[in-house]
Design an enzyme around this catalytic site. Structure first.
Site, PDB file in Angstrom:
ATOM      1  N   GLY A  11     -15.314 -24.047 -37.558  1.00 31.26           N
ATOM      2  CA  GLY A  11     -16.770 -24.083 -37.418  1.00 31.26           C
ATOM      3  C   GLY A  11     -17.477 -24.245 -38.748  1.00 31.26           C
ATOM      4  CE1 TYR A  12     -21.094 -28.160 -38.461  1.00 31.73           C
ATOM      5  CE2 TYR A  12     -22.794 -26.973 -37.250  1.00 31.73           C
ATOM      6  CZ  TYR A  12     -22.113 -28.149 -37.523  1.00 31.73           C
ATOM      7  OH  TYR A  12     -22.448 -29.292 -36.857  1.00 31.73           O
ATOM      8  CB  CYS A 147     -28.257 -16.514 -41.719  1.00 34.83           C
ATOM      9  SG  CYS A 147     -28.782 -17.050 -40.074  1.00 34.83           S
ATOM     10  CG  ASN A 308     -28.079 -21.610 -42.267  1.00 31.33           C
ATOM     11  OD1 ASN A 308     -28.603 -22.494 -42.946  1.00 31.33           O
ATOM     12  ND2 ASN A 308     -27.248 -21.873 -41.273  1.00 31.33           N
TER      13      ASN A 308
END
Length: 341
Positions: A11-12, A147, A308
């Site tokens: 994932g990110y 975040c 974030n």
């Protein structure tokens, strides 16, 4: 060398962890897991890592024992599997939401399910070095804030600690599309997201509970998705205690963050960049904080911005790792962001 692994690396947030760890001079990246991409090169999913590593995704069953295990795993699932994860590493750094809140009843209220490991909640230290550095030096279980929560906590705690604000706090948060993750639904298709200013949480965003927990104030939070890919910006409004002026607010921030390598006070009187702007923080581990007072009003507007995926996630986790293992706190996190961007 610190032997590290990332669980949930496709994932990110997982990709950002890989980017930072691959470039960290004191880290040996031993494994990066994915349930669906076993055997594939990491740079097939994270193309920015081309030529930086030959590591391939592995299954969780192949996870070796390491010094530090980063968990980029889903909320709710993480708490159920935490006893298993704790056997895999000396230090576990969790980026899910499952151990951020100290009260299991508050967790159930905001996440919609009972906490399955309440006995472990108190064993985790909140992963914000600016607030909990001394505890992090010996912590084996670390929970990294969300975040928007990180931005809210870092911008409001100095005022709350100094007794400069009173009553409820309202938080208006804006976030880029990467905050929804790599598997976001139809609402994050380009055709739906482009040009949009979409309020996705008009009330009771989960991160408000984290900000309330850290500040001791009741928090009312809304969140809006904006067209940016990266970045979080928060505007928080609070009532000032009697006699508080601009000088007292500025002094509170400067005193609290005088020696913090990743905190910058941004409150210039003029210019395009006189307030925190997430755009110039892309890729960096900085959190910029500023404020504004309306002449004669008894309220303060606090502005905070960060990336974030970095200070709001992976970078903060690596910063915690540096503290825990006695490394210079800025090691592997020296990137300053880009301008223009």
């Amino acid at each position: 060398m610190i032997r590290a692994a990332v669980l949930g690396a496709a994932g990110y947030i997982g990709g950002e962890l890989l980017r930072l760890l691959v470039n960290h001079p004191q880290v040996d990246l031993a494994a990066a897991t994915s349930r669906t991409l076993q055997g594939r090169q990491i740079d097939g999913v994270h193309p920015n890592l081309r030529g930086r590593t030959r590591l391939t995704f592995s299954s969780e069953d192949q996870l070796p024992r390491v010094d530090v295990l980063f968990l980029a795993t889903p909320h709710r699932e993480t708490m159920q599997r935490m006893p298993e994860f704790l056997t895999k590493a000396n230090v576990v750094i969790d980026l899910s939401g499952d151990f951020r809140l100290g009260d299991p009843e508050v967790y159930e209220d905001y996440y919609g399910t009972p906490h399955s490991a309440p006995e472990l909640i108190g064993t985790f230290v909140q992963g914000l070095p600016e607030l909990h550095r001394e505890r992090l030096r010996t912590a084996d279980r670390i929970s990294v804030p969300g975040c928007m929560a990180a931005a809210g906590i870092l911008s409001l705690v100095p005022l709350a600690e100094a007794g400069l604000i009173t009553g409820d706090v309202t938080v208006d948060a804006r976030t880029g599309s990467s905050g929804s993750g790599a598997k976001a639904g139809a609402e994050n298709l380009h055709a739906e997201r482009s040009g949009a200013l979409r309020v996705f949480a008009p009330t009771r965003h989960r991160h408000e509970a984290e900000i309330a927990q850290a500040t001791g104030h009741t928090v009312r939070m809304s969140a809006t998705g904006v067209e940016a890919v990266r970045g979080v910006q928060l505007l928080s409004r609070a009532t000032l205690a009697d006699g508080v002026d601009e000088r007292a607010i500025r002094s509170a921030y400067r005193t609290r963050y005088a020696d913090e390598p990743f905190m910058r006070i941004v409150a210039a009187r003029r210019g395009m960049h006189r307030f925190p702007d997430a755009k110039i923080l892309s890729g960096s581990n900085f959190c910029d904080v500023g404020f504004a007072l309306d002449r004669g009003a008894a309220t303060v507007t606090v502005i905070a911005a960060l990336d974030n995926l970095v200070k709001g996630g992976a970078g903060n986790a690596v910063q915690c790792m540096n503290v825990r293992f006695g490394e210079p706190e800025t090691r592997g996190l020296e990137f300053t962001g880009l301008h223009p961007n």
